[in-house]
Design a protein around this motif. Structure first.
Motif, PDB file in Angstrom:
ATOM      1  N   ASP A   1      59.934 -12.392  43.186  1.00 15.21           N
ATOM      2  CA  ASP A   1      59.317 -11.432  42.264  1.00 15.21           C
ATOM      3  C   ASP A   1      57.816 -11.677  42.147  1.00 15.21           C
TER       4      ASP A   1
ATOM      5  N   SER B   1      62.189  -6.902  33.400  1.00 20.54           N
ATOM      6  CA  SER B   1      63.384  -6.395  34.072  1.00 20.54           C
ATOM      7  C   SER B   1      63.541  -7.067  35.429  1.00 20.54           C
ATOM      8  N   GLU B   2      64.660  -6.825  36.066  1.00 25.83           N
ATOM      9  CA  GLU B   2      64.913  -7.381  37.398  1.00 25.83           C
ATOM     10  C   GLU B   2      63.808  -6.939  38.364  1.00 25.83           C
ATOM     11  N   GLY B   3      63.344  -7.858  39.175  1.00 30.04           N
ATOM     12  CA  GLY B   3      62.297  -7.551  40.128  1.00 30.04           C
ATOM     13  C   GLY B   3      60.893  -7.684  39.583  1.00 30.04           C
TER      14      GLY B   3
ATOM     15  N   THR C   1      60.166 -10.206  37.135  1.00 33.47           N
ATOM     16  CA  THR C   1      60.075 -11.454  36.385  1.00 33.47           C
ATOM     17  C   THR C   1      58.772 -12.178  36.700  1.00 33.47           C
TER      18      THR C   1
ATOM     19  N   TRP D   1      60.894 -15.575  39.166  1.00 36.03           N
ATOM     20  CA  TRP D   1      61.517 -15.980  40.420  1.00 36.03           C
ATOM     21  C   TRP D   1      60.510 -15.837  41.561  1.00 36.03           C
TER      22      TRP D   1
ATOM     23  N   ASN E   1      73.815 -11.321  31.769  1.00 37.57           N
ATOM     24  CA  ASN E   1      72.870 -10.209  31.790  1.00 37.57           C
ATOM     25  C   ASN E   1      71.764 -10.341  30.751  1.00 37.57           C
TER      26      ASN E   1
ATOM     27  N   HIS F   1      66.231 -15.458  32.990  1.00 33.10           N
ATOM     28  CA  HIS F   1      65.079 -15.507  33.891  1.00 33.10           C
ATOM     29  C   HIS F   1      64.092 -16.589  33.476  1.00 33.10           C
TER      30      HIS F   1
END
Length: 464
Positions: free
Chosen positions: A189, A64-66, A68, A186, A176, A181
């Motif tokens: 993250d 999920s976001e954050g 990765t 990233w 989305n 990713h």
């Protein structure tokens, strides 16, 4: 792992093609332990060796976001020891027994492997079973490995203009969907992952009921099952929650971006959103095989269209290629990429690639082109089955993305059934502006001449 083979190798395989396609294939046996672990064994008695691989159904597309990069980070930490074996002991024991081991993370999986003499298979099972549920996650080792991963990212992405462009390209192509990713994650993250994050990720996904154990080699299937039961049978399963749908929103127009980085050469990427085998209903699965043939028509040896027309013919490209993987878990991209020849521009190369796409839509491919691609597929199939490691890779991948190892034996047959009309149909249906993302890498001056190294813009697997 690159599954393409050179034209020289295809010519070398000409004699091999006279053999039955299954000459190197052994029987496949499937077992399941009470705790949910699936075991797939393929016999190959040509040499007294064995390949063992453990595939977990988790990769960057699960993140999920954050968060990765957490799957890749955990892959690194899996070599840092358990309560029974200290840091580095896993690798030392395998090496002492004459074997080799490593691991790799992709968008849809994380896998660990060992290659050993056949009598040492139990050693691999013992070690893998131990770290499946008994990993020791240490704060000091984690902080050290966090810096290792950040340095890996710098070397493989930040300092590689094509890889960096491809990362931006994927983040633009998807709004989305989880394939936006990077597998390595990233930078922010990675920096903000905590040991508690890794513990929760490990406890959730690293369990026998979320794994496939693949064994290929000179083994007896029943004895292998007994061995797997001995070492893995007592491991407790996890409560694996069902994945929430993460379907990409509909794209309603062409997307474009320009990346300006210090680089020696310009670079172009064009990607069309296309289905994959797992995303298609049964009656439409032929589309995935037709897309694979289409990619082969464009980029499948020296006589393929892109090489013969754009490099040797018009000489507008210095390098050019096409890429499509029908075995991804979620719909992905058919990618065209290349570097313009000296004296030509990115715009000219893009126009030339668009013209080749238009020809696929308006003119049926020739019988000779279809025959060439199908002959290459037969050659590749025979060559790949000569490798125990690659046989295990195919089984593990197909099981992990939910297709089942049986699809492995269907690939060649399905490719041979693809018609010119089907290739034209998928070109018209999917290779359209509403599904297209285009990225330009426009070079900035280099501060100093970089050390020569190979670079690929489309890598999506990270090996420890």
């Amino acid at each position: 792992m690159d599954t393409k083979i050179s034209s020289n190798r295809i010519r070398w395989l000409g004699a091999v093609l006279l053999l039955p396609a299954l000459a190197f294939a052994g029987k496949v046996h499937e077992f399941k332990l009470d705790n949910g672990l699936k075991l797939v064994v393929k016999e190959d008695h040509r040499a007294p060796v064995v390949v063992s691989q453990v595939w977990y159904k988790v990769g960057s597309s699960y993140e999920s976001e954050g968060m990765t990069g957490i799957s890749h980070m955990l892959e690194h930490m899996m070599f840092k020891g358990t309560e029974k074996y200290g840091p580095g002991e896993f690798s030392r024991i395998i090496a002492e027994n004459g074997g080799r081991e490593n691991a790799f993370t992709g968008a849809d999986y994380t896998a660990y492997f060992e290659s050993l003499e056949r009598s040492r298979l139990g050693i691999a099972f013992e070690l893998e079973a131990d770290r499946m549920r008994n990993l020791r996650l240490d704060e000091k080792e984690f902080r050290k490995e966090q810096q290792v991963v950040l340095e890996e990212r710098r070397l493989r992405t930040e300092d590689q203009p094509r890889a960096k462009t491809y990362e931006y390209f994927m983040a633009t192509a998807y709004t989305n969907g989880p394939y936006r990713h990077p597998v390595i994650g990233w930078p922010s993250d990675i920096e903000h992952l905590t040991l508690d994050d890794l513990k929760a990720w490990y406890e959730r996904w690293y369990a026998p009921n979320n794994a496939t154990l693949v064994v290929v080699g000179d083994v007896d299937p029943k004895r292998t099952f007994a061995l797997a039961k001995r070492w893995f049978g007592a491991l407790k399963p996890s409560a694996i929650p069902p994945l929430k749908p993460r379907a990409e929103v509909e794209q309603v127009g062409e997307r474009r971006l320009t990346v300006r980085l210090p680089a020696e050469l310009p670079y172009l990427i064009m990607g069309y959103k296309v289905p994959v085998l797992a995303s298609l209903p049964k009656e439409r699965r032929w589309e995935a095989y037709a897309l694979a043939v289409l990619a082969g028509i464009l980029d499948g040896g020296e006589s393929a269209r892109l090489t013969s027309r754009l490099i040797r013919g018009r000489q507008v490209a210095a390098s050019v290629g096409a890429n499509y993987d029908l075995y991804d878990r979620l719909p992905n991209l058919l990618v065209l990429e290349g570097t313009p020849a000296q004296g030509h521009t990115l715009v000219e190369l893009e126009q030339s690639l668009r013209a080749e796409v238009e020809k696929l839509q308006t003119e049926p491919v020739t019988p000779e082109e279809l025959a060439r691609v199908k002959t290459q597929v037969t050659a590749e199939t025979v060559y790949e089955r000569d490798s125990m490691f690659y046989q295990a890779m195919q089984i593990g991948l197909l099981e992990t993305v939910g297709l089942g190892w049986q699809r492995m034996d269907e690939y060649e047959e399905q490719i041979h059934q693809v018609t010119a009309a089907q290739v034209q149909e998928v070109a018209r249906k999917y290779l359209i502006p509403e599904r297209l993302t285009v990225a330009y890498l426009e070079p900035l001056p280099l501060a100093k001449k970089p050390k020569p190294k190979s670079e690929s813009g489309m890598g999506d697997k990270y090996v420890r």
